[in-house]
Design an enzyme around this catalytic site. Structure first.
Site, PDB file in Angstrom:
ATOM      1  N   LYS A   1      64.841   8.320  -8.091  1.00 48.29           N
ATOM      2  CA  LYS A   1      64.967   8.405  -9.552  1.00 48.29           C
ATOM      3  C   LYS A   1      63.585   8.413 -10.196  1.00 48.29           C
ATOM      4  O   LYS A   1      62.856   7.423 -10.132  1.00 48.29           O
ATOM      5  CB  LYS A   1      65.750   7.228 -10.124  1.00 48.29           C
TER       6      LYS A   1
ATOM      7  N   GLU B   1      48.800  -7.237 -18.331  1.00 49.76           N
ATOM      8  CA  GLU B   1      48.510  -5.840 -18.037  1.00 49.76           C
ATOM      9  C   GLU B   1      48.758  -4.998 -19.292  1.00 49.76           C
ATOM     10  O   GLU B   1      49.857  -4.978 -19.828  1.00 49.76           O
ATOM     11  CB  GLU B   1      49.411  -5.358 -16.898  1.00 49.76           C
TER      12      GLU B   1
ATOM     13  N   GLU C   1      55.689  -2.122  -5.550  1.00 52.36           N
ATOM     14  CA  GLU C   1      54.300  -1.910  -5.937  1.00 52.36           C
ATOM     15  C   GLU C   1      54.270  -2.081  -7.436  1.00 52.36           C
ATOM     16  O   GLU C   1      54.769  -1.229  -8.177  1.00 52.36           O
ATOM     17  CB  GLU C   1      53.853  -0.514  -5.479  1.00 52.36           C
TER      18      GLU C   1
ATOM     19  N   CYS D   1      48.232   1.311 -12.254  1.00 53.22           N
ATOM     20  CA  CYS D   1      48.511  -0.075 -11.895  1.00 53.22           C
ATOM     21  C   CYS D   1      47.276  -0.745 -11.302  1.00 53.22           C
ATOM     22  O   CYS D   1      47.084  -1.939 -11.456  1.00 53.22           O
ATOM     23  CB  CYS D   1      49.685  -0.156 -10.938  1.00 53.22           C
TER      24      CYS D   1
END
Lengths: 486, 331
Positions: A185, A390, A259, A293
Site C-alpha cells: 500500500k 521530528e 522503519e 526519516c
C-alpha cells in the site's frame, strides 16, 4: 552575495513524457479493478494543488482479495529457481531504467520533490535496488541464514510518501528475491508511482498475484497489517503508526520490520572540512524538503567553530532555489501536503515561542501549493520541542557542544536512533564516535548517502529490522523452514 | 575605508601587512597554512558535480556565452609561435566573429615574453590586454634572478598581466616561505617606472600539487604574497583545470576576502574546450562568489579552442542551427 549578473532562465522538464490517466483502480492479481464499494480519492500535485488523478480507495474486502491473490501466487513463485526469479527482477530493473525520466517526472509531480533529486537520486537508487536484490535471488543459501532459507509467504507492506518509488523498491525487491509475494500500500498522498510500477510488473511479465498494489488511506493500511493471511509486515513511516502496528501484530506469528522516525544529529567538530561540512548540513536537512526519516535535523557544532559554520551555512542557504519541482534548477520543492505543512508550521512556531532564534533566507514562494522556506533555528537547547520532535520538514535546529563526550551525550539524548553524521578530519575520532553513537546509520564526512548494499535501520523508537544489503534479506527469510509451511 | 579592496590596488599592501605575523618565518607560515580547514575530496567533487547539473538555457545561455567570451585569455604558448600567428590571434581576440560585431572582445591575449611586443602592437588601443607567461614557464626551474629578468622583460615589452609559475618543488618540500618570497619578488618585478604595475597571476600547476589540501594552502600562500589572481595550471601537464580544483580556489578567494579584505581573481586554465564546460565554471562562480566576481576583472578562462566553440554555440542560439567549424576562423 548578489546574483543578478547571471540569472538562470526557467528550465522546466517536460510533463509530456508522462501520461497520467484520469483514474486508477487497484492492482490485484495482475489486473486493475475498481474498489468493491466504488470509493475513490483524489491525488494532488503539492506544488500547484492540481488534481492529478482519482485513485481507488481499497476496502477491507479489496484487501482480502489482494492477500488471497498473493497467497495463490506464492506457491508457484516461491517454487521457482532463484535464477528464474532473478530474471524477473533484472527485467524490472531494466524497465525502470528505461522509463526513468517518465517516472522521475511523475514522482516530482505527485510528491513535490525537485526533478534534480527524483532524476539523480530516487530513480537511480530504485533501479539499483532491483539490480542488487536480483543478484541475491539465486544465492540465498550463501546469505548466512542457513543452508536452506525459505520465504515467509505473503508480505504486507505499507510505505510513506517521502520517497514513494524508492521505498517501494526497498520493500518489494528483497521480498521477491527471497520468494515472497507482496501486497503493498503506497501512501495516500503519493499513490501514482506505485501504480505505474504495477504496469511495469505487467510489462516484465511478472506472474499475476506476485505483486499487488492497493491504494487507500490509513484504514486500508490497518486492514492490510491486521489481515490474518499475511506472514510478514514491513512498514516505513511515523513512529506513532509504527507503534500501532506493533500492537496489532503482537501475539501473532507475523514477522515485523519497522522503519520509523528520526532526529539525527549531524556533529561538526572544529577540525572538520568546513566547506564540505556545510554542504553536508544542507544536504542532511534540506534534501527532499527535509522529508527524510534519517534527516540531519539537529546540527551539533563545536562551540569554537559555531559562528564560522553558521555564517557559511546561512550564506549557502541563501543560494538554495525554492520553487517549481519540475524546474531542473530547483533545489527545494513543495511540502508534500497541507497537513504536513501545518505540522511543520506548528513546530517552527513552537521553536520561536520557546525562545530559539529563527532564520530563513528571503526567497519568493509560489502562490499556490504547499511551501516552507529552508529554516534554521539557533540558540536551541535539548529542552526545545524542535530539538526533540521530528519535524519532517526543512527545519534545522542548531545546538553546540564543547567536547566529544558532550557531543555523544547530546546526540544520543533522543528517543530516536536512526542516523548520525560525524564531521572531522581525525580518523580515530570518527571510529570512536561511531562506536558511541546509538544510531543505525553513521555517516562520516558525508550525509544521506544510500546504497542498496548497505543496511539501513534504527535503534530505539526509530524501529527495528534492517533494509538493504544482505541484512535486508533476513526480514524476508525463515531459516527454519516450518515458518513457511502454513 | 572600503571593506574590500582589490588585490592590484595600492591599499591591498596595508591589508596584507596586517597578516605579517603569519608570514614572519617559515615555521609560522607552515603553522598557518596547515591550520586552514582541510578539504574532503569526495565532498568537494560531489559539490562541483552537482553544480555541473545546473540547466542553463535560452536567455541565460546567451548571457553566459557572451560573459565567457569576455573572460577569455586567448592563449598561444607554443615553441612554434611566430609574429604572424600572434597577430592573427590578436585580430581574433579583438573581433572574434568577423560576421557579427555584437560579439564581445576577449579579456587578454596570452603569449610568451618574446611575443609581447608583437601582441601589444597588434592590439593597440583595442582594450584587449596582453598577458605574458614568465618566470621560466612552464616548469619554473630556473634561478630567481633569471625568473625576475624574464618578468621585467615582459613588463618592459608592454605586458599588462604576468602569469608566473610557483616553484612546485619548493612547495612540495614544504619550503613555503621560499615560495612566498619568490612571488613577492615577482610582484615587485611587475612594477613599471611610472609607478603602475602589471597584474600578477600566480599559477600553481594543481596537477602537480596533487592534493586538494595543497591547493588550498597554495591559494592562501599566493594571496598573502600579493598575487592578484590565482590560476590553476599551465596547460602543459596531464591534468589541468578541473571543476573541483577551481571550486576550491573560488572558496579560497571568498574566505581570503572575508578574512583580509582583499579581493583576488581566479583563472582556471587548460582543458576547458566547450561551451558546456565554460558554463559549468560560470555557475560555480555565480553560486560561490556571485556578481562581484562575474567580470573579466575577477574571473578568466585560460583557453585557446574554447572561443570557437562559444562562437558556434552563440551562432546556433541566434540562428537555430549549428554552423560547424568552417564558419569560425581557425587561427
Amino acid at each position: 552575495m548578489k546574483n543578478t549578473v547571471f540569472e538562470y532562465a526557467p528550465a522546466p522538464e517536460s510533463r509530456a513524457i508522462v501520461d497520467i490517466a484520469p483514474s486508477y483502480g487497484l492492482f490485484i492479481d495482475g489486473e486493475f479493478a475498481d474498489a468493491s464499494d466504488g470509493k475513490v480519492f483524489k491525488t494532488v500535485s503539492p506544488s500547484s494543488e492540481e488534481v492529478l488523478s482519482e485513485v481507488a480507495q481499497a476496502s477491507t474486502e479489496d484487501v482480502d482479495r489482494a492477500v488471497r491473490a498473493a497467497r495463490r501466487a506464492f506457491e508457484a513463485w516461491s517454487a521457482l529457481p532463484g535464477s528464474e526469479r532473478a530474471k524477473y527482477l533484472f527485467r524490472i530493473a531494466r524497465i525502470i531504467q528505461e522509463r526513468s525520466r517518465e517516472l522521475a517526472v511523475l514522482e516530482s509531480l505527485d510528491n513535490g520533490k525537485p526533478i534534480r533529486e527524483s532524476r539523480d537520486a530516487d530513480l537511480p537508487l530504485v533501479a539499483a535496488h532491483f539490480f542488487y536484490y536480483a543478484g541475491w535471488a539465486d544465492k540465498l543459501p550463501y546469505a548466512g541464514f542457513g543452508s536452506n532459507p525459505r520465504p515467509l509467504g505473503v508480505a504486507g507492506q505499507v510505505i510513506p510518501w517521502n520517497f514513494p518509488l524508492l521505498m517501494l523498491a526497498w520493500k518489494i525487491a528483497p521480498a521477491l528475491a527471497a520468494g515472497n509475494t507482496v501486497v503493498l500500500k503506497p501512501a495516500e498522498t503519493t499513490p501514482l508511482s506505485a501504480l505505474f510500477f504495477a504496469d511495469i510488473c505487467r510489462q516484465a511479465g511478472l506472474p499475476k498475484g506476485v505483486v499487488n498494489i492497493i491504494t487507500g488511506d490509513g484504514s486500508t493500511g490497518a486492514a492490510l497489517v491486521g489481515h490474518e493471511g499475511i506472514d510478514k509486515v514491513a512498514f516505513t513511516g511515523s513512529t506513532e503508526v509504527g507503534k500501532a502496528i506493533a500492537r496489532t501484530v503482537a501475539g501473532t506469528d507475523k514477522k515485523v520490520t519497522l522503519e520509523l522516525g528520526g532526529k539525527a544529529a549531524n556533529i561538526v567538530f572544529d577540525d572538520a572540512p568546513i566547506d564540505q561540512a556545510v554542504e553536508g548540513i544542507v544536504n542532511g536537512i534540506f534534501f527532499n524538503q527535509g522529508h527524510v526519516c534519517c534527516a540531519g535535523s539537529r546540527l551539533l557544532v563545536q562551540e569554537s567553530v559555531a559562528d564560522e559554520v553558521l555564517e557559511s551555512l546561512k550564506r549557502r542557504m541563501s543560494t538554495l532555489r525554492v520553487g517549481d519541482p519540475l524546474d531542473k534548477n530547483t533545489d527545494i520543492g513543495a511540502i508534500n501536503s497541507a497537513e504536513q505543512l501545518a505540522r511543520i508550521r506548528e513546530l517552527a512556531d513552537a521553536g520561536e515561542a520557546e525562545g530559539a532564534e529563527r532564520w530563513a533566507p528571503s526567497c519568493e514562494l509560489p502562490d499556490s501549493g504547499f511551501w516552507f522556506r529552508p529554516t534554521v533555528f539557533t540558540g536551541v537547547t535539548q529542552a526545545h520541542r524542535i530539538a526533540r520532535e521530528e519535524v519532517f520538514g526543512p527545519v534545522l535546529s542548531v545546538l553546540t557542544f564543547r567536547t566529544p563526550a558532550e557531543a555523544v551525550e547530546k546526540a544520543n539524548n533522543t528517543p530516536y536512533g536512526l542516523s548520525a553524521g560525524i564531521w572531522t578530519e581525525k580518523g580515530s575520532r570518527i571510529l570512536w564516535m561511531a562506536d558511541q553513537l546509538r544510531a543505525g546509520i553513521v555517516w562520516a564526512n558525508t550525509f544521506n548517502k544510500f546504497d542498496p548494499a548497505s543496511p539501513f535501520g534504527g535503534y530505539k523508537e526509530s524501529g527495528y529490522g534492517r533494509e538493504g544489503g544482505r541484512h535486508g534479506l533476513e526480514a524476508y527469510l525463515a531459516s527454519n523452514p516450518k515458518a513457511s509451511e502454513k | 575605508m572600503p571593506t574590500t579592496v582589490p588585490a592590484f590596488g595600492n591599499e591591498a599592501a596595508d591589508r596584507l601587512a596586517s597578516m605579517a605575523d603569519v608570514t614572519a618565518s617559515d615555521a609560522a607560515l607552515r603553522r598557518f597554512l596547515h591550520g586552514l580547514p582541510g578539504v574532503d575530496a569526495v565532498g568537494l567533487q560531489a559539490r562541483a558535480a552537482t553544480l555541473g547539473t545546473r540547466s542553463i538555457k535560452t536567455t541565460a545561455k546567451a548571457n553566459a556565452i557572451d560573459l565567457a567570451i569576455s573572460m577569455i585569455d586567448l592563449t598561444t604558448l607554443e615553441g612554434a609561435d611566430t609574429p604572424g600567428k600572434v597577430r592573427a590571434l590578436c585580430a581574433k581576440g579583438v573581433n572574434p566573429d568577423p560576421t557579427d560585431r555584437s560579439v564581445p572582445k576577449v579579456a587578454a591575449i596570452c603569449v610568451y615574453p618574446d611575443m609581447v611586443a608583437t601582441a601589444k602592437e597588434a592590439l593597440g588601443d583595442s582594450g584587449v590586454n596582453v598577458a605574458s607567461v614568465a618566470t621560466a614557464f612552464p616548469a619554473g626551474r630556473a634561478a630567481l634572478p633569471v625568473k625576475l629578468a624574464d618578468t621585467r622583460d615582459a613588463v618592459e615589452a608592454g605586458a599588462d598581466e604576468i602569469d608566473m609559475v610557483i616553484d612546485r618543488g619548493a612547495f612540495l618540500c614544504g619550503r613555503y616561505l621560499e615560495v612566498f618570497e619568490e612571488i613577492k619578488a615577482v610582484k615587485e618585478a611587475c612594477r613599471r617606472a611610472d609607478g603602475t604595475a602589471a597584474h600578477l597571476k600566480v599559477i600553481f600547476e594543481t596537477g602537480e600539487l596533487q592534493t586538494y589540501d595543497n591547493v588550498r594552502r597554495a591559494s592562501w600562500l599566493a594571496m598573502l604574497a600579493g598575487g592578484d589572481f590565482i590560476k590553476t595550471s599551465t596547460g602543459k601537464v596531464a591534468v589541468n583545470a578541473t571543476p573541483p580544483v577551481t571550486l576550491l580556489m573560488l572558496e579560497a578567494v571568498r574566505d581570503f576576502r572575508d578574512a583580509v579584505g582583499v579581493q583576488v581573481g581566479v583563472k582556471p586554465a587548460g582543458g576547458i574546450r566547450t561551451t558546456k564546460d565554460a558554463i559549468k565554471y560560470l555557475v560555480m562562480v555565480n553560486e560561490t562568489l556571485g556578481d562581484e566576481w562575474l567580470t573579466a576583472d575577477w574571473f578568466r578562462f585560460g583557453a585557446s579552442s574554447l572561443l570557437n566553440d562559444l562562437l558556434m554555440q552563440r551562432h546556433k542560439l541566434s540562428t537555430g542551427r549549428y554552423s560547424g567549424p568552417d564558419y569560425v576562423t581557425v587561427d
